[in-house]
Design a protein around this motif. Structure first.
Motif, mmCIF file in Angstrom:
data_model
loop_
_atom_site.group_PDB
_atom_site.id
_atom_site.type_symbol
_atom_site.label_atom_id
_atom_site.label_comp_id
_atom_site.label_asym_id
_atom_site.label_seq_id
_atom_site.Cartn_x
_atom_site.Cartn_y
_atom_site.Cartn_z
ATOM 1 N N ASN A 1 0.843 -1.200 0.000
ATOM 2 C CA ASN A 1 0.000 0.000 0.000
ATOM 3 C C ASN A 1 0.867 1.235 0.000
ATOM 4 N N PHE A 2 0.313 2.329 -0.546
ATOM 5 C CA PHE A 2 1.062 3.581 -0.560
ATOM 6 C C PHE A 2 0.060 4.723 -0.553
ATOM 7 N N PHE A 3 0.284 5.724 0.301
ATOM 8 C CA PHE A 3 -0.590 6.889 0.396
ATOM 9 C C PHE A 3 0.170 8.111 -0.100
ATOM 10 N N ILE A 4 -0.474 8.889 -0.978
ATOM 11 C CA ILE A 4 0.163 10.075 -1.558
ATOM 12 C C ILE A 4 -0.676 11.294 -1.219
ATOM 13 N N LEU A 5 -0.043 12.266 -0.570
ATOM 14 C CA LEU A 5 -0.714 13.537 -0.324
ATOM 15 C C LEU A 5 -0.787 14.326 -1.629
ATOM 16 N N ALA A 6 -1.847 15.065 -1.811
ATOM 17 C CA ALA A 6 -2.064 15.809 -3.048
ATOM 18 C C ALA A 6 -0.922 16.788 -3.334
ATOM 19 N N ARG A 7 -0.382 17.393 -2.302
ATOM 20 C CA ARG A 7 0.675 18.398 -2.513
ATOM 21 C C ARG A 7 1.970 17.774 -3.045
ATOM 22 N N ASN A 8 2.113 16.448 -2.953
ATOM 23 C CA ASN A 8 3.313 15.775 -3.437
ATOM 24 C C ASN A 8 3.201 15.315 -4.884
ATOM 25 N N ILE A 9 2.023 15.424 -5.478
ATOM 26 C CA ILE A 9 1.802 14.934 -6.843
ATOM 27 C C ILE A 9 2.287 15.959 -7.858
ATOM 28 N N LYS A 10 3.143 15.498 -8.761
ATOM 29 C CA LYS A 10 3.622 16.352 -9.848
ATOM 30 C C LYS A 10 2.862 16.026 -11.138
ATOM 31 N N PHE A 11 2.804 14.748 -11.502
ATOM 32 C CA PHE A 11 2.096 14.293 -12.702
ATOM 33 C C PHE A 11 1.344 13.011 -12.395
ATOM 34 N N ILE A 12 0.226 12.844 -13.081
ATOM 35 C CA ILE A 12 -0.481 11.566 -13.070
ATOM 36 C C ILE A 12 -0.504 11.086 -14.509
ATOM 37 N N HIS A 13 0.124 9.958 -14.768
ATOM 38 C CA HIS A 13 0.134 9.399 -16.115
ATOM 39 C C HIS A 13 -1.195 8.694 -16.358
ATOM 40 N N ILE A 14 -1.901 9.121 -17.395
ATOM 41 C CA ILE A 14 -3.186 8.516 -17.725
ATOM 42 C C ILE A 14 -2.934 7.435 -18.770
ATOM 43 N N PRO A 15 -3.366 6.196 -18.495
ATOM 44 C CA PRO A 15 -3.149 5.112 -19.460
ATOM 45 C C PRO A 15 -3.792 5.426 -20.811
ATOM 46 N N LYS A 16 -3.170 4.935 -21.886
ATOM 47 C CA LYS A 16 -3.649 5.223 -23.236
ATOM 48 C C LYS A 16 -5.035 4.650 -23.500
ATOM 49 N N GLU A 17 -5.392 3.560 -22.835
ATOM 50 C CA GLU A 17 -6.695 2.942 -23.104
ATOM 51 C C GLU A 17 -7.863 3.732 -22.509
ATOM 52 N N ILE A 18 -7.581 4.755 -21.734
ATOM 53 C CA ILE A 18 -8.652 5.549 -21.121
ATOM 54 C C ILE A 18 -8.856 6.828 -21.929
#
Length: 153
Positions: A71-88
């Motif tokens: 498991n891993f928890f990420i705070l919003a302030r630490n997010i730089k990019f979210i890679h969106i899969p090509k199939e979406i």
């Protein structure tokens, strides 16, 4: 609406980019963090503030070393990019999300509050009183018309 989500979070999801990770729920993706690390895994949960919980994670540090985590928890302030899969297809996924929200709002029947119930009862009582007064007035008018026709005959 999910009962665990506050109205503020709900509003943020549907009025900001916090809706992007929501469309990626239960999908595998990569999230880049500001400290030059990356996290690859399945998005398990997202709140209205864009905090993300992931499962079956591979944490990739600055040197490129990979560490598997459950498991891993990420705070919003630490997010730089979210890679969106090509199939979406992001556009269609967002439309479905917003369509679902609008249908929930349409199907929800407003609950009657005490104040509304009392106002409706008072309104019905007033209508009955007006109807009774009109019936009484018509009866009185008919009697006066009936007596006047008898006296003229």
């Amino acid at each position: 609406m999910d009962p665990r989500i506050s109205k503020l979070e709900y509003s943020k999801i549907y009025n900001s980019l916090a809706s992007v990770p929501v469309i990626l729920l239960n999908k595998n993706t990569i999230i880049d963090l500001w400290n030059e690390t990356s996290v690859a895994g399945t998005i398990q949960d997202v709140d209205g503030f864009m905090n993300i919980t992931m499962t079956n994670v591979v944490f990739i540090d600055q040197q490129g070393q990979m560490r598997p985590l459950e498991n891993f928890f990420i705070l919003a302030r630490n997010i730089k990019f979210i890679h969106i899969p090509k199939e979406i297809d992001v556009t269609r996924a967002l439309e479905r999300l917003y369509y679902k929200k609008s249908n929930e709002a349409k199907n929800k029947r407003p609950s009657k509050t005490f104040k509304l119930k009392r106002a409706q009862l008072n309104h019905l009582q007033t209508l009955r009183e007006i109807s009774a007064q009109n019936d009484e007035q018509e009866g009185h008018d008919n009697e006066s018309l009936g007596t006047s026709t008898e006296t003229t005959s």
